[in-house]
Scaffold this active site. Structure first.
Site, mmCIF file in Angstrom:
data_model
loop_
_atom_site.group_PDB
_atom_site.id
_atom_site.type_symbol
_atom_site.label_atom_id
_atom_site.label_comp_id
_atom_site.label_asym_id
_atom_site.label_seq_id
_atom_site.Cartn_x
_atom_site.Cartn_y
_atom_site.Cartn_z
ATOM 1 N N LYS A 175 -4.677 -11.516 -3.801
ATOM 2 C CA LYS A 175 -5.593 -12.373 -4.563
ATOM 3 C C LYS A 175 -5.962 -11.922 -5.930
ATOM 4 O O LYS A 175 -6.262 -12.537 -6.807
ATOM 5 C CB LYS A 175 -6.569 -13.213 -3.847
ATOM 6 C CG LYS A 175 -7.665 -12.147 -3.180
ATOM 7 C CD LYS A 175 -8.594 -13.025 -2.480
ATOM 8 C CE LYS A 175 -9.725 -12.129 -2.079
ATOM 9 N NZ LYS A 175 -10.605 -11.433 -3.115
ATOM 10 N N THR A 176 -6.408 -10.710 -5.900
ATOM 11 C CA THR A 176 -7.067 -10.029 -7.013
ATOM 12 C C THR A 176 -6.066 -10.011 -8.028
ATOM 13 O O THR A 176 -6.399 -10.023 -9.318
ATOM 14 C CB THR A 176 -7.702 -8.823 -6.800
ATOM 15 O OG1 THR A 176 -8.644 -8.784 -5.736
ATOM 16 C CG2 THR A 176 -8.412 -8.184 -7.981
ATOM 17 N N GLN A 205 -11.321 -17.089 6.378
ATOM 18 C CA GLN A 205 -12.158 -15.908 6.318
ATOM 19 C C GLN A 205 -13.646 -16.381 6.039
ATOM 20 O O GLN A 205 -14.273 -15.468 5.462
ATOM 21 C CB GLN A 205 -11.580 -14.946 5.318
ATOM 22 C CG GLN A 205 -10.368 -14.302 5.696
ATOM 23 C CD GLN A 205 -10.046 -13.086 4.917
ATOM 24 O OE1 GLN A 205 -10.797 -12.033 4.758
ATOM 25 N NE2 GLN A 205 -8.958 -13.341 3.878
ATOM 26 N N ARG A 246 -8.185 -6.419 9.210
ATOM 27 C CA ARG A 246 -8.660 -5.092 8.344
ATOM 28 C C ARG A 246 -7.474 -4.017 8.426
ATOM 29 O O ARG A 246 -7.569 -3.167 7.861
ATOM 30 C CB ARG A 246 -9.802 -4.574 8.690
ATOM 31 C CG ARG A 246 -11.063 -5.607 8.248
ATOM 32 C CD ARG A 246 -11.085 -6.287 7.143
ATOM 33 N NE ARG A 246 -10.616 -7.525 7.061
ATOM 34 C CZ ARG A 246 -10.001 -8.052 5.957
ATOM 35 N NH1 ARG A 246 -10.364 -7.687 4.847
ATOM 36 N NH2 ARG A 246 -9.677 -9.322 6.033
#
Length: 674
Positions: A38-39, A254, A609
């Protein structure tokens, strides 16, 4: 960014990412699963906007942490150059709103030069409010703070409380809210919640201000949109409804911060407010193995309140997710330690590749004991933060008071450190006198007031003789180095250094505390500011504590942290321990379907994670203080039942081991005495 460079950057995106990056106008919802890049999408989209003629000054991209905002800035600078990146607003919600409040303080109901009350100061003012109205027996300080924070997130004014029939004790809450706000205004302070709250109210109340801001900024991007609170969502609505160029990137799976006002339904609310929204779903995961994603997808699919997506990955690591049933928490810790040693031998992994995730920090104690026995280096995240240290709060009080001379509480904090005979009664007398005087002289500073009455208080008068010259130096500082030097003078001349030396239990502790002060002064000189003013420096220190992090460099150590703290991070090998009923899901969340769904999302965050190796474990017997619970009292989490058995490698404690036999003997002895 040159078109050729942009074309190369677009080639590196998958089709869904590219679709999001090339959608430049209108509302856009990017439903971005964990590890889906997403970044990269946000920064590539900003670069594409710039290439298509949008000026950097017209773009605002907000996130929830300074770390995320800085990461966006660094990536964007690599793509378009530092000059363009600097002109784009990449910040947190609070930094952006503070920028607006500084520009329009009067329209926001504030006075020029207001400062931000830290958490300690906010609690002090709230404590005074409860004491004045004799409400300590009705509300704890924590509960009162929750009510005030929730009221501000709901954008309530004092006049709204009379009709707030959903609030129990609404008239009492109104009294607390109103008096606490009066105290903040008296000292020209805003608390952390005020920053967004007062910005939104200003935009509602002053259409001309809103029009001016909307003319200036016409492209908004929001990262981690699922964490948006009610007030933050309203901010985006007010600023985005004119041009409607709003891109939100988030993952309802999330959303794990309901306790601070976030809710997964905010994505549905966005689609309702902007019905023409284009939706792009990112499902290709670049972080986790396909085995890990099979487990994560199985778990999260049980949630009803979600837009829905299924993550997939090209990474097929042939490493099954392992679920271990342990005898008790020590056995669980031994299992973790053995797997770490095994993978270090077989995979040649460094210690830092391993991370243990827990629902609460209390779970790490037994793991730490076993790690110390087996010589495994480790680091526990989440200890005392830098700004929680007394000596740091003392030093920053001088800075806050220099910036805001009405902030009496900042001076009160340090005026009797070390003890110089200025007691609580004197401070109460000064506070009451200032409160009365400022009614007729609104611009009176607290320092001017206490100078006018200093002859009545000999100890205060002696303090002012040393304090005033240093205070003037700090107010007239022309650089960050001048500020640091003035603070050093405060520290040494006003007795704070001597207080540390005399109050520390050993010279080693004293040196450690003195080093913290040195670190703070060094960082003050290096804080990045677009321009130097005392107000800008104080704001930067209040809103970005990442430069002051007390955490040591982790180095090559196994990491332990809560699942909440792991959000946004990734690790080669993850152990999620204590996957049990009443722990995950937590017993306080099991009363409502919404609570259980939030806990399931938390478990999903823990699962995603892990990059390659994922271990889950639970116990059949777990001690609780001086009592013990076993058997039916400790059940495996319901979330484990949602995973197909073929997706897990099941193991349990070998009853033939010496450790297992010792545990069995201990349990039999326990049964005899129970």
């Amino acid at each position: 960014m040159r078109p050729a460079d942009l074309a190369n950057a677009l080639k590196a995106l998958n089709p869904e990412q590219r679709e999001a990056v090339e959608t430049l106008t209108g509302p856009l919802l990017v439903l971005a699963g964990a590890g889906t890049g997403k970044t990269k999408v946000i920064t590539s989209r900003i670069a594409n906007l710039l290439t298509h003629g949008v000026r950097p000054e017209q773009i605002v991209a907000v996130s929830f942490t300074n770390k995320a905002a800085k990461e966006m800035g660094e990536r964007l600078a690599q793509m378009v150059g530092k000059a363009f990146q600097k002109r784009t607003i990449l910040s947190t919600f609070h930094s952006f709103c503070l920028r607006l409040l500084r520009e329009f303080p009067e329209q926001a109901g504030l006075r020029v030069g207001f400062s931000i009350a830290d958490e300690g100061s906010s609690r002090d003012l709230l404590r005074e409010t409860l004491a004045e109205h004799k409400l300590q027996e009705i509300f704890s300080l924590q509960k009162a703070a929750e009510h005030v924070g929730a009221s501000k997130d709901a954008l309530m004014r004092v006049s709204d409380f009379s009709n707030a029939k959903h609030l129990v004790n609404r008239l009492i809450i109104k009294k607390v809210f109103e008096d606490y706000e009066r105290r903040l205004r008296l000292y020209n302070l805003v608390d952390f919640d005020d920053i967004v709250y007062r910005t939104v109210l200003m935009l509602r109340d002053h259409p001309s201000v809103r029009e001016q801001i909307c003319t200036r900024y016409n492209h908004f991007l929001v990262d981690e949109f699922q964490d948006t609170s009610n007030a933050q969502f309203e901010l985006i609505r007010l600023l985005g409804e004119q041009h409607r160029n709003v891109c939100v990137v988030g993952d309802d799976d999330q959303s794990i911060y309901a306790w601070r006002g976030a809710k997964p339904q905010v994505l549905f609310d966005f689609l309702e407010i902007f019905p023409e929204t284009k939706k792009v779903t990112l499902e290709q995961n670049y972080r986790c193995s396909s085995q890990i994603l099979n487990v994560a997808n199985s778990v999260i699919s049980s949630n009803q309140t979600r837009l829905g997506k299924t993550l997939w990955s090209r990474k097929d690591e042939n490493c099954p997710v392992r679920l271990h049933t342990a005898e008790n928490e020590r056995d669980e810790a031994i299992f973790v330690s053995e797997q770490i040693h095994r993978l270090r031998r077989e995979e040649n992994l460094p210690w830092a590749s391993f991370t243990i995730l827990v629902r609460s920090n209390a779970q790490t104690e037994i793991i730490e004991q076993v790690f110390m026995e087996r010589k495994i280096p480790y680091h526990v995240h989440g200890g005392s933060e830098f700004f929680d240290r007394k000596e740091i709060r003392d030093m920053l009080s001088f800075l806050r008071f220099a910036n805001n001379p009405k902030d009496a509480n900042a001076l009160f904090r340090v005026i009797n450190v070390p003890a110089r005979g200025i007691g609580l009664r004197t401070l109460e007398h000064l506070s009451a006198g200032f409160e009365a005087a400022v009614q007729s002289q609104p611009h009176l500073s607290f320092l001017d007031y206490i100078e006018s009455v200093r002859n009545e208080f000999p100890a205060v008068s002696l303090y002012l003789e040393k304090f005033i010259p240093i205070h003037k130096k700090m107010k007239n500082a022309l650089s960050q180095t001048d500020v640091a030097n003035s603070l050093r003078d405060c520290f040494e001349s006003l007795g704070l250094k001597q207080e540390i030396l005399s109050s520390s239990r050993s010279m080693q502790v004293a040196n450690w505390r003195l080093n913290l002060v040195d670190k703070m002064l060094a960082v003050i000189e290096k804080v990045e500011l677009d321009r130097f003013t005392l107000a800008d420096l104080v704001d930067a220190l209040n809103l970005d504590d990442s430069s002051f992090s007390a955490r040591k460099e982790v180095g090559d150590r196994v990491q332990m942290m809560t699942i909440h703290a792991s959000k946004g991070l990734e690790f080669p090998c993850v152990f999620v321990v204590g996957v049990e009923e009443k722990r995950l899901p937590h017993e306080r969340s099991m009363d409502t379907p919404a609570g259980v769904e939030e806990e399931r999302r938390l478990f999903y965050v823990a699962l995603t994670r892990a990059q390659k190796f994922l271990f889950l474990s639970h116990c059949g017997f777990r001690s609780r203080g001086n009592r013990s619970a076993r058997g039916a009292d400790i059940e495996a989490s319901r979330f484990l039942n949602e995973v197909p058995e073929q997706s897990l490698l099941l193991t349990e404690t070998d009853p033939a081991t010496e450790e297992a036999q010792r545990l069995e003997a201990a349990k039999r002895l326990f049964e005899l005495f129970r």
